[in-house]
Design a protein around this motif. Structure first.
Motif, short mmCIF file in Angstrom:
data_model
loop_
_atom_site.label_atom_id
_atom_site.label_comp_id
_atom_site.label_asym_id
_atom_site.label_seq_id
_atom_site.Cartn_x
_atom_site.Cartn_y
_atom_site.Cartn_z
N PHE A 49 0.82 -1.21 0.00
CA PHE A 49 0.00 0.00 0.00
C PHE A 49 0.86 1.27 0.00
CE2 PHE A 49 -2.44 3.41 1.98
CZ PHE A 49 -3.63 3.37 1.25
N HIS A 50 1.97 1.23 0.66
CA HIS A 50 2.79 2.43 0.82
C HIS A 50 3.51 2.84 -0.46
CE1 HIS A 50 1.74 2.48 5.00
NE2 HIS A 50 1.99 1.19 5.03
N GLY A 51 3.47 2.00 -1.48
CA GLY A 51 4.10 2.33 -2.75
C GLY A 51 3.13 2.88 -3.79
N ILE A 52 1.91 3.23 -3.38
CA ILE A 52 0.92 3.70 -4.36
C ILE A 52 1.16 5.16 -4.73
CG2 ILE A 52 -0.79 2.01 -3.59
CD1 ILE A 52 -2.27 4.27 -2.15
N SER A 53 0.63 5.55 -5.88
CA SER A 53 0.81 6.91 -6.39
C SER A 53 -0.09 7.90 -5.65
CB SER A 53 0.49 6.95 -7.89
OG SER A 53 -0.92 6.82 -8.09
N THR A 54 0.13 9.16 -5.89
CA THR A 54 -0.69 10.22 -5.28
C THR A 54 -2.14 10.09 -5.72
OG1 THR A 54 1.24 11.69 -5.21
CG2 THR A 54 -0.94 12.72 -5.02
N PHE A 55 -2.36 9.79 -7.00
CA PHE A 55 -3.72 9.60 -7.51
C PHE A 55 -4.40 8.42 -6.81
CE2 PHE A 55 -6.70 7.38 -10.29
CZ PHE A 55 -7.60 8.41 -10.58
N GLU A 56 -3.68 7.32 -6.70
CA GLU A 56 -4.24 6.12 -6.05
C GLU A 56 -4.54 6.40 -4.58
OE1 GLU A 56 -1.83 3.15 -9.07
OE2 GLU A 56 -0.99 3.65 -7.10
N LEU A 122 -4.47 0.92 -10.07
CA LEU A 122 -3.43 -0.01 -9.62
C LEU A 122 -3.12 -1.06 -10.67
CD1 LEU A 122 -4.50 -0.81 -5.93
CD2 LEU A 122 -2.38 0.31 -6.65
N VAL A 123 -4.16 -1.59 -11.29
CA VAL A 123 -4.00 -2.70 -12.23
C VAL A 123 -3.49 -2.22 -13.59
CG1 VAL A 123 -5.22 -4.54 -13.46
CG2 VAL A 123 -5.73 -4.10 -11.06
N PHE A 124 -3.97 -1.07 -14.03
CA PHE A 124 -3.59 -0.55 -15.35
C PHE A 124 -2.84 0.77 -15.20
CE2 PHE A 124 -7.36 -3.24 -16.13
CZ PHE A 124 -6.79 -4.17 -16.98
N THR A 125 -3.51 1.86 -15.49
CA THR A 125 -2.89 3.19 -15.36
C THR A 125 -3.91 4.14 -14.72
OG1 THR A 125 -3.69 3.99 -17.50
CG2 THR A 125 -1.55 2.85 -17.50
N GLU A 126 -3.42 5.30 -14.30
CA GLU A 126 -4.33 6.30 -13.72
C GLU A 126 -5.39 6.73 -14.73
OE1 GLU A 126 -1.96 9.45 -12.07
OE2 GLU A 126 -1.04 8.10 -10.60
N ALA A 127 -5.01 6.84 -15.99
CA ALA A 127 -5.97 7.24 -17.03
C ALA A 127 -7.10 6.22 -17.14
CB ALA A 127 -5.26 7.41 -18.38
N VAL A 128 -6.75 4.94 -17.10
CA VAL A 128 -7.78 3.90 -17.14
C VAL A 128 -8.66 4.00 -15.91
CG1 VAL A 128 -8.19 1.41 -17.11
CG2 VAL A 128 -6.42 2.35 -18.60
N GLY A 129 -8.06 4.26 -14.75
CA GLY A 129 -8.83 4.43 -13.52
C GLY A 129 -9.85 5.55 -13.63
N VAL A 130 -9.44 6.66 -14.23
CA VAL A 130 -10.36 7.80 -14.42
C VAL A 130 -11.48 7.43 -15.38
CG1 VAL A 130 -10.55 10.15 -15.35
CG2 VAL A 130 -8.64 9.55 -13.83
N VAL A 131 -11.15 6.81 -16.49
CA VAL A 131 -12.16 6.42 -17.48
C VAL A 131 -13.18 5.45 -16.86
CG1 VAL A 131 -12.55 5.15 -19.65
CG2 VAL A 131 -10.73 6.87 -19.50
#
Length: 164
Positions: A49-56, A122-131
């Motif tokens: 968990f501690h390695g996640i991005s700011t968006f995540e 987490l699984v793909f990219t931030e852009a995919v998460g937004v979509v």
């Protein structure tokens, strides 16, 4: 007799029926939101968990915050019932519980959409998460708002005994 009262039904019977219907709805939504909240509460103690991005991290915080708020909103009618029990305030209880149910479901939808953004990021990219989150908003709006309101409009004024 008001539009929501069945023929031969007293006001007290209508309020009891409305309360019972609300309780059934709360049982379904409470279970789901409690499981979601419990799961989300365990994520920060996972090493990865501690390695996640700011968006995540933002999506996670939005999800857990909305999930906790939805839990509160969907359980509040139970606490209210305890405090108002035998106070002859069922009309107040039913009215407020109705609004809490709607608010709780809106916030629950926000929690699920945030979980979608978090997971797909987490699984793909931030852009995919937004979509995926935008698609989730559209699905929830369609299923939980547009569809029921279109049915309500379609059956407005028709005999309630023949409508779903």
């Amino acid at each position: 007799m008001d539009a929501y009262q069945r023929e031969g039904e007293t006001e007290a019977q209508r309020l009891d029926r409305n309360w019972d219907e609300l309780l059934q709805e709360f049982r379904v939504s409470q279970t789901g939101v409690q499981i979601l909240t419990g799961f989300l509460l365990t994520l920060p103690i996972q090493p990865a968990f501690h390695g996640i991005s700011t968006f995540e991290r933002a999506a996670y915080v939005a999800a857990i915050s909305a999930s906790i708020l939805a839990t509160c909103l969907l359980i509040t009618p139970v606490a209210m019932h305890r405090w108002l029990f035998r106070q002859r305030r069922k009309e107040t209880l039913v009215h407020i519980a109705h609004h809490l149910a709607i608010s709780g479901l809106v916030v629950l939808a926000g929690a699920v959409v945030s979980v979608m953004a978090f997971t797909f990021s987490l699984v793909f990219t931030e852009a995919v998460g937004v979509v995926v989150a935008v698609c989730g908003v559209a699905v929830f709006l369609g299923a939980w708002v547009v569809f029921p309101l279109s049915l309500r409009r379609r059956f407005a004024g028709k005999d309630r005994s023949t409508s779903p």
